[in-house]
Design a protein around this motif. Structure first.
Motif, PDB file in Angstrom:
ATOM      1  N   VAL A 275       1.058  -1.317   0.093  1.00 39.21           N
ATOM      2  CA  VAL A 275      -0.001  -0.040   0.067  1.00 39.21           C
ATOM      3  C   VAL A 275       1.010   1.335  -0.038  1.00 39.21           C
ATOM      4  O   VAL A 275       1.812   1.391   0.964  1.00 39.21           O
ATOM      5  CB  VAL A 275      -0.889  -0.100   1.092  1.00 39.21           C
ATOM      6  CG1 VAL A 275      -1.634   1.325   1.269  1.00 39.21           C
ATOM      7  CG2 VAL A 275      -1.984  -1.093   1.391  1.00 39.21           C
ATOM      8  N   SER A 276       0.641   2.052  -0.874  1.00 41.71           N
ATOM      9  CA  SER A 276       1.104   3.517  -1.098  1.00 41.71           C
ATOM     10  C   SER A 276       0.057   4.572  -0.359  1.00 41.71           C
ATOM     11  O   SER A 276      -1.242   4.411  -0.955  1.00 41.71           O
ATOM     12  CB  SER A 276       1.506   4.099  -2.187  1.00 41.71           C
ATOM     13  OG  SER A 276       2.723   3.049  -2.514  1.00 41.71           O
ATOM     14  N   ILE A 277       0.350   5.402   0.771  1.00 41.43           N
ATOM     15  CA  ILE A 277      -0.511   6.429   0.853  1.00 41.43           C
ATOM     16  C   ILE A 277      -0.207   7.731   0.516  1.00 41.43           C
ATOM     17  O   ILE A 277       1.032   8.097   0.904  1.00 41.43           O
ATOM     18  CB  ILE A 277      -0.505   6.312   2.531  1.00 41.43           C
ATOM     19  CG1 ILE A 277      -1.185   5.113   3.094  1.00 41.43           C
ATOM     20  CG2 ILE A 277      -1.676   7.647   2.893  1.00 41.43           C
ATOM     21  CD1 ILE A 277      -2.467   4.803   2.885  1.00 41.43           C
ATOM     22  N   GLU A 278      -1.013   8.515  -0.306  1.00 40.61           N
ATOM     23  CA  GLU A 278      -0.729   9.814  -0.713  1.00 40.61           C
ATOM     24  C   GLU A 278      -1.654  10.713  -0.084  1.00 40.61           C
ATOM     25  O   GLU A 278      -2.806  10.882  -0.356  1.00 40.61           O
ATOM     26  CB  GLU A 278      -0.604   9.850  -2.143  1.00 40.61           C
ATOM     27  CG  GLU A 278      -0.256  11.134  -2.770  1.00 40.61           C
ATOM     28  CD  GLU A 278      -0.283  11.218  -4.240  1.00 40.61           C
ATOM     29  OE1 GLU A 278      -0.152  12.514  -4.906  1.00 40.61           O
ATOM     30  OE2 GLU A 278      -0.076  10.178  -4.788  1.00 40.61           O
ATOM     31  N   ILE A 279      -0.977  11.616   0.962  1.00 42.06           N
ATOM     32  CA  ILE A 279      -1.654  12.534   1.376  1.00 42.06           C
ATOM     33  C   ILE A 279      -1.721  13.806   0.444  1.00 42.06           C
ATOM     34  O   ILE A 279      -0.604  14.298   0.154  1.00 42.06           O
ATOM     35  CB  ILE A 279      -1.151  13.136   2.891  1.00 42.06           C
ATOM     36  CG1 ILE A 279      -0.902  11.766   3.545  1.00 42.06           C
ATOM     37  CG2 ILE A 279      -2.142  14.264   3.330  1.00 42.06           C
ATOM     38  CD1 ILE A 279      -2.174  11.083   4.213  1.00 42.06           C
ATOM     39  N   VAL A 280      -2.797  14.345   0.203  1.00 43.54           N
ATOM     40  CA  VAL A 280      -2.893  15.459  -0.755  1.00 43.54           C
ATOM     41  C   VAL A 280      -3.400  16.705  -0.126  1.00 43.54           C
ATOM     42  O   VAL A 280      -4.207  16.917   0.445  1.00 43.54           O
ATOM     43  CB  VAL A 280      -3.911  15.403  -1.865  1.00 43.54           C
ATOM     44  CG1 VAL A 280      -4.159  16.447  -3.052  1.00 43.54           C
ATOM     45  CG2 VAL A 280      -3.717  13.818  -2.517  1.00 43.54           C
ATOM     46  N   PRO A 281      -2.035  17.671  -0.078  1.00 43.36           N
ATOM     47  CA  PRO A 281      -2.234  19.025   0.573  1.00 43.36           C
ATOM     48  C   PRO A 281      -3.124  19.846  -0.626  1.00 43.36           C
ATOM     49  O   PRO A 281      -3.698  19.637  -1.646  1.00 43.36           O
ATOM     50  CB  PRO A 281      -0.761  19.426   0.309  1.00 43.36           C
ATOM     51  CG  PRO A 281      -0.280  18.951  -0.829  1.00 43.36           C
ATOM     52  CD  PRO A 281      -0.833  17.577  -1.081  1.00 43.36           C
ATOM     53  N   PRO A 282      -3.558  21.095   0.195  1.00 42.25           N
ATOM     54  CA  PRO A 282      -4.583  21.942  -0.547  1.00 42.25           C
ATOM     55  C   PRO A 282      -3.833  22.441  -1.800  1.00 42.25           C
ATOM     56  O   PRO A 282      -2.480  22.566  -1.614  1.00 42.25           O
ATOM     57  CB  PRO A 282      -4.856  22.925   0.516  1.00 42.25           C
ATOM     58  CG  PRO A 282      -3.834  22.959   1.702  1.00 42.25           C
ATOM     59  CD  PRO A 282      -3.508  21.332   1.685  1.00 42.25           C
ATOM     60  N   LYS A 284      -3.651  20.818  -4.524  1.00 44.30           N
ATOM     61  CA  LYS A 284      -3.176  20.315  -5.426  1.00 44.30           C
ATOM     62  C   LYS A 284      -4.396  19.046  -5.943  1.00 44.30           C
ATOM     63  O   LYS A 284      -5.172  18.912  -4.866  1.00 44.30           O
ATOM     64  CB  LYS A 284      -2.171  19.324  -4.892  1.00 44.30           C
ATOM     65  CG  LYS A 284      -1.415  18.338  -5.745  1.00 44.30           C
ATOM     66  CD  LYS A 284      -0.357  17.616  -5.131  1.00 44.30           C
ATOM     67  CE  LYS A 284       0.069  16.651  -5.822  1.00 44.30           C
ATOM     68  NZ  LYS A 284       1.358  15.820  -5.414  1.00 44.30           N
ATOM     69  N   ALA A 285      -4.555  18.903  -6.950  1.00 44.90           N
ATOM     70  CA  ALA A 285      -5.695  17.974  -7.469  1.00 44.90           C
ATOM     71  C   ALA A 285      -5.494  16.588  -6.850  1.00 44.90           C
ATOM     72  O   ALA A 285      -4.388  16.081  -6.723  1.00 44.90           O
ATOM     73  CB  ALA A 285      -5.793  17.702  -8.833  1.00 44.90           C
ATOM     74  N   LEU A 286      -6.544  15.850  -6.757  1.00 43.90           N
ATOM     75  CA  LEU A 286      -6.460  14.311  -6.404  1.00 43.90           C
ATOM     76  C   LEU A 286      -5.887  13.560  -7.609  1.00 43.90           C
ATOM     77  O   LEU A 286      -6.639  13.659  -8.742  1.00 43.90           O
ATOM     78  CB  LEU A 286      -7.770  13.793  -5.652  1.00 43.90           C
ATOM     79  CG  LEU A 286      -8.327  14.592  -4.511  1.00 43.90           C
ATOM     80  CD1 LEU A 286      -9.614  13.753  -4.226  1.00 43.90           C
ATOM     81  CD2 LEU A 286      -7.356  14.637  -3.371  1.00 43.90           C
ATOM     82  N   PRO A 287      -4.890  12.803  -7.642  1.00 44.85           N
ATOM     83  CA  PRO A 287      -4.437  12.089  -8.654  1.00 44.85           C
ATOM     84  C   PRO A 287      -5.462  11.209  -9.301  1.00 44.85           C
ATOM     85  O   PRO A 287      -6.368  10.474  -8.370  1.00 44.85           O
ATOM     86  CB  PRO A 287      -3.136  11.219  -8.143  1.00 44.85           C
ATOM     87  CG  PRO A 287      -3.283  11.144  -6.598  1.00 44.85           C
ATOM     88  CD  PRO A 287      -4.035  12.358  -6.300  1.00 44.85           C
ATOM     89  N   GLY A 288      -5.479  10.868 -10.541  1.00 42.65           N
ATOM     90  CA  GLY A 288      -6.485  10.112 -11.193  1.00 42.65           C
ATOM     91  C   GLY A 288      -6.298   8.644 -11.253  1.00 42.65           C
ATOM     92  O   GLY A 288      -7.072   7.672 -11.660  1.00 42.65           O
ATOM     93  N   ASP A 289      -5.026   8.294 -10.749  1.00 46.78           N
ATOM     94  CA  ASP A 289      -4.758   6.795 -10.794  1.00 46.78           C
ATOM     95  C   ASP A 289      -4.908   6.092  -9.596  1.00 46.78           C
ATOM     96  O   ASP A 289      -4.378   5.145  -9.067  1.00 46.78           O
ATOM     97  CB  ASP A 289      -3.394   6.457 -11.323  1.00 46.78           C
ATOM     98  CG  ASP A 289      -2.430   7.101 -10.259  1.00 46.78           C
ATOM     99  OD1 ASP A 289      -2.572   8.150  -9.394  1.00 46.78           O
ATOM    100  OD2 ASP A 289      -1.081   6.900 -10.332  1.00 46.78           O
ATOM    101  N   ALA A 290      -5.894   6.582  -8.396  1.00 47.17           N
ATOM    102  CA  ALA A 290      -5.867   6.061  -7.093  1.00 47.17           C
ATOM    103  C   ALA A 290      -6.762   4.679  -7.040  1.00 47.17           C
ATOM    104  O   ALA A 290      -7.796   4.769  -8.146  1.00 47.17           O
ATOM    105  CB  ALA A 290      -6.765   7.009  -6.294  1.00 47.17           C
ATOM    106  N   ASP A 291      -6.412   3.767  -6.448  1.00 46.96           N
ATOM    107  CA  ASP A 291      -7.473   2.617  -6.323  1.00 46.96           C
ATOM    108  C   ASP A 291      -8.334   3.205  -5.383  1.00 46.96           C
ATOM    109  O   ASP A 291      -9.553   2.306  -5.644  1.00 46.96           O
ATOM    110  CB  ASP A 291      -6.378   1.387  -5.745  1.00 46.96           C
ATOM    111  CG  ASP A 291      -5.421   1.028  -6.703  1.00 46.96           C
ATOM    112  OD1 ASP A 291      -6.063   0.178  -7.644  1.00 46.96           O
ATOM    113  OD2 ASP A 291      -4.254   1.152  -6.302  1.00 46.96           O
ATOM    114  N   LEU A 292      -8.142   3.980  -4.328  1.00 49.52           N
ATOM    115  CA  LEU A 292      -9.020   4.091  -3.156  1.00 49.52           C
ATOM    116  C   LEU A 292      -9.043   5.715  -2.894  1.00 49.52           C
ATOM    117  O   LEU A 292      -7.707   6.001  -2.624  1.00 49.52           O
ATOM    118  CB  LEU A 292      -8.938   3.192  -2.127  1.00 49.52           C
ATOM    119  CG  LEU A 292      -9.880   3.620  -0.851  1.00 49.52           C
ATOM    120  CD1 LEU A 292     -11.274   3.451  -1.036  1.00 49.52           C
ATOM    121  CD2 LEU A 292      -9.390   3.018   0.476  1.00 49.52           C
ATOM    122  N   ILE A 293     -10.106   6.483  -2.959  1.00 44.13           N
ATOM    123  CA  ILE A 293     -10.061   7.587  -2.292  1.00 44.13           C
ATOM    124  C   ILE A 293     -10.556   7.565  -0.728  1.00 44.13           C
ATOM    125  O   ILE A 293     -11.789   7.063  -0.843  1.00 44.13           O
ATOM    126  CB  ILE A 293     -10.756   8.905  -2.988  1.00 44.13           C
ATOM    127  CG1 ILE A 293      -9.910   8.935  -4.396  1.00 44.13           C
ATOM    128  CG2 ILE A 293     -10.963  10.030  -2.123  1.00 44.13           C
ATOM    129  CD1 ILE A 293     -10.580  10.261  -5.286  1.00 44.13           C
TER     130      ILE A 293
END
Length: 487
Positions: A275-282, A284-293
């Motif tokens: 698992v990779s966790i990506e915390i998206v700061p204000p 910045k767009a949420l990436p389109g290749d996520a398995d789960l938001i």
């Protein structure tokens, strides 16, 4: 024999006080002492639930675990949970007292020192050693009057203080020497030595700096502690500690809400190698290749929903769903996924009703009744045990609740969309249950390979080993002073 106490204060916030207390608690427990952690006043939206149904800071719950004790409200008698930039919910001995503006709180702390002392002396009746954690810095002289978090409490209970500086952020000599320069004599008399935390590299390179601090302050050095590389494996308390974690191919994206709360849900997931966790700061767009938001909990659901929309994340989440992606909302994030959130009495902020993201066919009504409980559940699809906790003030209902995916006793918990790709629940901490986490990740096409709780225990032992190597724990124990009797 009366309990002894030592207080760990820092030259600023986030210098590693909580981690040091946890490591010392585990180290002294292994030496056969009954250790109790204590923090008179904490400010955090990452709360833990105690067995008696109260709230304390999550750091104190971790410290209790390190000491081999169940968490108790006496370990953190005053907890402030920020709701806005200028106000916070006030929790006293585990129970919600109300919400106060910052200015009002500074003017009126009636009964808080008394409550803190009552809890402290009650703990002392059942402990050999109390490790007290300060908050922020004692050098904030504008806060000294009425202080119950640092020197105000140390003086009230006659506790010796170890002052900790953080070399990683730079200027540690100025941090410690400058703190001495601004403290009043009555506070200076409480300090028994200093320590330097988070050093990277060859420790001998700081010998001259350590000795210069000792020369300038007259305080003895109690240790220079190297960076503890496994710290990320332990539950974080402060939002400042949240960080993305690069692992395997399963990409879980988390929008960093302004008032994010109870984000320990991420810790067991981050521990998984796949698992990779990506915390998206204000900004910045949420990436389109996520398995789960994963939309986390929030201390102010409507406020953070507005914040989410201001970043354009609502558009990103809806687009992710249209592409076939999975979405999970926990507590406040669960409420945001519904069709409406109604707050008629303003318990979450201003009174009003707003539209949610509309991915779940549910409606939420906020109420003043707060649910705080440890919760044991069973997953409905695999009959797997799930342990967690609930801290929320809303109730959600609607057709998608008929597809609740958890069972708690005789009630069902959560909601799911018809296609099962959108789910929500009020249950925090559910991913710490290994079998359930494995089943959840399997549904995303990935494998679980770790035992999370065993990993936390192992890391606490490694932290204790780390402090044994770099601090003189026998000397620290000698510096601890008996808790005054007759209180």
């Amino acid at each position: 024999m009366p309990a002894r106490a030592l207080m760990i204060q820092g030259t600023g916030s986030n210098v590693g006080k909580s981690m040091l207390v946890a490591g010392l608690a585990r180290a002294y427990k292994r030496r056969g002492l009954k250790v109790a952690p204590f923090k008179p006043q904490n400010m955090s939206n990452n709360a833990a639930v105690t067995p008696e149904g109260g709230e304390i800071g999550r750091a104190q719950a971790l410290q209790a675990r390190a000491a081999g004790l169940p968490p108790h409200t006496d370990m953190n008698p005053v907890l402030l949970k920020p709701e806005t930039d200028t106000g916070a919910q006030v929790i006293v001995q585990g129970k919600r007292r109300g919400t106060q503006a910052a200015g009002s709180f500074m003017r009126d702390k009636s009964g808080l020192l008394e409550a803190a002392k009552e809890s402290y002396f009650r703990l002392a009746q059942q402990a050999d050693l109390i490790l007290i954690e300060g908050a922020g810095s004692p050098a904030e002289t504008n806060l000294r009057k009425g202080d119950i978090a640092n020197m105000g409490f140390a003086c009230a209970v006659e506790a010796p203080v170890m002052l900790v500086g953080d070399i990683h952020r730079g200027g540690v000599i100025a941090q410690i020497v400058g703190t001495q320069a601004v403290l009043e004599q009555v506070d200076l008399e409480r300090i028994v030595g200093f320590a330097v935390n988070r050093f990277r590299g060859d420790l001998s390179l700081f010998d001259a700096g350590r000795d210069d601090i000792a020369r300038r302050t007259g305080w003895p050095s109690l240790g220079v502690v190297p960076w503890f590389w496994e710290a990320w494996k332990l539950p974080a308390e402060d939002m400042m500690d949240i960080a993305s974690h690069q692992g395997g191919g399963c990409k879980i994206v988390v929008p960093q809400l302004e008032r994010m709360a109870n984000f320990d849900d991420l810790d067991p997931l981050a521990a998984e190698p796949e698992v990779s966790i990506e915390i998206v700061p204000p900004g910045k767009a949420l990436p389109g290749d996520a398995d789960l938001i994963l939309i986390p909990g929030s201390k102010s659901t409507i406020g953070d929903l507005n914040y989410l929309r201001a970043q354009g994340w609502d558009i990103d989440i809806l687009a992710h769903h249209r592409r076939g992606g999975h979405v999970l909302g926990l507590c406040g994030g669960y409420q945001m996924l519904g069709k409406t959130i109604d707050d008629p009495d303003g318990v979450d902020g201003r009174p009003g009703k707003v539209e949610g993201l509309g991915l779940l066919d549910i409606h939420t009504v906020m109420s003043g009744e707060k649910r705080v409980s440890l919760t044991e559940a069973i997953s409905r699809d695999g009959n797997l045990p799930v342990s967690g906790y609930e801290i929320h003030m809303g109730r959600s209902s609607g057709p998608d609740c008929d597809r609740a995916w958890l069972r708690v006793g005789d009630r069902f918990e959560g909601a799911a969309s018809r296609d099962g790709r959108v789910r929500g629940s009020y249950l925090h901490g559910l991913f710490s249950s290994d079998a359930f986490r494995a089943s959840f990740l399997s549904g995303l096409g990935y494998e679980s390979t770790v035992g999370y709780e065993d990993g936390v225990e192992e890391t606490l032992d490694h932290l204790a080993d780390h402090l044994e190597r770099h601090m003189d724990l026998d000397h620290l124990l000698e510096l601890a002073q008996p808790v005054p009797q007759g209180n």
